[in-house]
Design an enzyme around this catalytic site. Structure first.
Site, mmCIF file in Angstrom:
data_model
loop_
_atom_site.group_PDB
_atom_site.id
_atom_site.type_symbol
_atom_site.label_atom_id
_atom_site.label_comp_id
_atom_site.label_asym_id
_atom_site.label_seq_id
_atom_site.Cartn_x
_atom_site.Cartn_y
_atom_site.Cartn_z
ATOM 1 N N ASP A 104 37.627 39.231 33.283
ATOM 2 C CA ASP A 104 38.178 38.296 32.282
ATOM 3 C C ASP A 104 37.735 38.626 30.856
ATOM 4 O O ASP A 104 37.132 37.797 30.172
ATOM 5 C CB ASP A 104 37.762 36.850 32.598
ATOM 6 N N CYS B 162 42.616 37.435 38.971
ATOM 7 C CA CYS B 162 41.628 38.303 39.609
ATOM 8 C C CYS B 162 42.123 39.043 40.857
ATOM 9 O O CYS B 162 42.151 40.266 40.900
ATOM 10 C CB CYS B 162 40.385 37.499 39.954
#
Length: 482
Positions: free
Chosen positions: A40, A79
């Site tokens: 991230d 993810c």
């Protein structure tokens, strides 16, 4: 000869020999393959990508010693789907993992089996977030480890160092950090002057809560840099120069769950001494699906015909050749805490990007089924993203932050039609459940109605009591392998 001098000379030679043996543990000509994956982090938040206000010294060092890619992409800013394509060479819908916390298809052949056939040991060090274990069957796997005084677990540095020190055969290691993913360090009363702003967050310059959070994010980035610095020290100490090292981040946090470049464009820096020219820059389009084919090419194998990716080894060797005419993006908002029905697809070349938001308010009435409990969620999704149009088109050379939508501009009609045509050709090849017919808006879930449900509350999304638990299995498109 003086015995004392002879003894000292012998010890010196022994020391050099031991050090050389450490670096020459492997006699194979096959390179070690190491991929360090951050979690991230925006591509815009690195010194080597132009942000002078954030400390990314270790990544910047890699860029000076190797090659920096300016146009590297993942297909999904989330993810599990991002990692699954990285390890399979296939885009999300084709590999089966196109919603977060879901599994890839059980018959998928991943990097573990492909590289094992070529004599590699395949290792995961850190965060996994991919399944099933029968597909991603690591030879060795080490979990993240707790560390005091920081907000996230660390990568298993001791295990990594010990492995590098004692490796006897070529290996591929995915080092998957949990940084800088939130929760971030806590920073109070941060200064806006210490943060770099962009067109997509320029309106936050006077938002102290945002500034504090961003400062904590910057500090988490710096903490991840300490981990990377250690890993690079281990590489340089224990491994020979025939080690191919990639640094990247799985997607951008500012564009998470979107198909904008702030979500899909990723940092991508590589080092391979004696092969990659130090300080070089690549501007060709590459994609996460290209990583496994490249690894196989380097290791002496070949990508399989069903893989979407292509090897970019020629670029690493200094050839400026096109690897991909297009890269593609997928958005699936179901199976997240803010889950809504709002799927998107994207196609992008080096200049233009086209996005279709299939459940935009502009077309939602045509997506309705006549079943009130189903239509409630279709309408809810469209209304939640009410400011996102059915079509988006951007000239990325003039507008890199996608601020000016050209979809209705007649001067770009031919460009848009070309991209639409090629997008739907790709979607059909992927086996996508969406198509170019308005009115196809499935709700998705897993077999046995065990998956994430639209008609239940989450900590971030509340459903009216009158509509709770009204969806039945027949109201969903069932993804059987999840």
């Amino acid at each position: 000869m003086n015995f004392k001098n002879l003894f000292i000379g012998f010890i010196a030679l022994l020391t050099i020999a031991c050090k050389d043996n450490t670096k020459e543990n492997q006699q194979s000509t096959q390179p070690n393959l190491i991929f360090f994956l951050a979690d991230d982090q925006d591509v815009y938040d690195y010194g080597c990508y132009g942000n002078e206000k954030v400390n990314t010294a270790a990544v910047d060092q890699l860029a000076r010693e190797g090659m920096l890619f300016n146009n590297a992409f993942t297909a999904q800013a989330i993810c599990a789907p991002s990692r699954s394509q990285l390890l399979s060479g296939k885009y999300p819908v084709k590999n089966g993992c196109f919603a977060n916390h879901t599994s890839a298809k059980p018959d998928l052949i991943s990097a573990t089996k492909h590289l094992r056939k070529l004599g590699y040991e395949v290792v995961l060090a850190g965060k996994s977030h991919v399944k099933p274990s029968t597909v991603f069957d690591w030879d060795k796997e080490w979990e993240p480890v707790p560390k005091e005084g920081v907000p996230r677990d660390y990568i298993p540095l001791d295990s990594i160092e010990n492995y590098f020190k004692n490796s006897k055969k070529p290996f591929c290691m995915l080092i998957a950090s949990k940084y800088p993913h939130s929760t971030y360090f806590k920073v109070e009363n941060a200064n806006a002057d210490e943060i770099k702003f962009f067109p997509f967050n320029d309106d936050k310059k006077n938002d102290q809560e945002f500034i504090n959070k961003k400062a904590g994010y910057y500090k988490s980035i710096e903490e991840d840099g300490k981990q990377l610095e250690k890993v690079l020290q281990y590489v340089d100490t224990y491994l020979n120069e025939n080690t191919f090292f990639i640094y990247s981040a799985d997607h951008g946090v500012s564009g998470k769950f979107t198909v904008k470049d702030i979500g899909l464009k990723v940092p991508f820096v590589v080092r391979w001494p004696n092969v990659i020219k130090a300080g070089s820059i690549a501007n060709q389009l590459i994609h996460y699906t290209d990583v496994l084919p490249t690894f196989l090419d380097i290791a002496g194998g070949k990508a399989t015909a069903d893989m979407d990716g292509k090897s970019f080894l020629p670029i690493l060797k200094g050839e400026d050749i096109e690897i991909n005419k297009y890269v593609y993006g997928v958005r699936t908002n179901q199976n997240i805490l803010n889950s809504e029905v709002f799927p998107s697809r994207m196609i992008r070349d080096k200049q233009y990007k086209y996005i279709r938001n299939f459940n935009s308010l502009e077309v939602v009435e045509q997506n309705l089924t006549g079943k009130p409990n189903v239509d409630y969620f279709i309408k809810r999704g469209a209304e939640h993203f009410k400011n996102e149009p059915f079509e988006e088109l951007y000239d990325l050379q003039k507008d890199p932050f996608e601020q000016q939508n050209l979809a209705k501009n007649p001067d770009y009609k031919e460009v848009k039609e070309r991209l639409i045509k090629d997008l739907f050709v790709w979607m059909k090849d992927q086996g996508d459940f969406l198509n170019n017919q308005i009115g196809n808006m499935p709700l998705i879930t897993s077999k046995g109605n065990k998956g994430f449900k639209l008609d239940k509350d989450t900590p971030r999304r509340k459903i009216p009591d009158s509509i709770k638990n009204t969806l039945k299995e027949e109201n969903y498109l069932i993804i059987k392998h999840w």
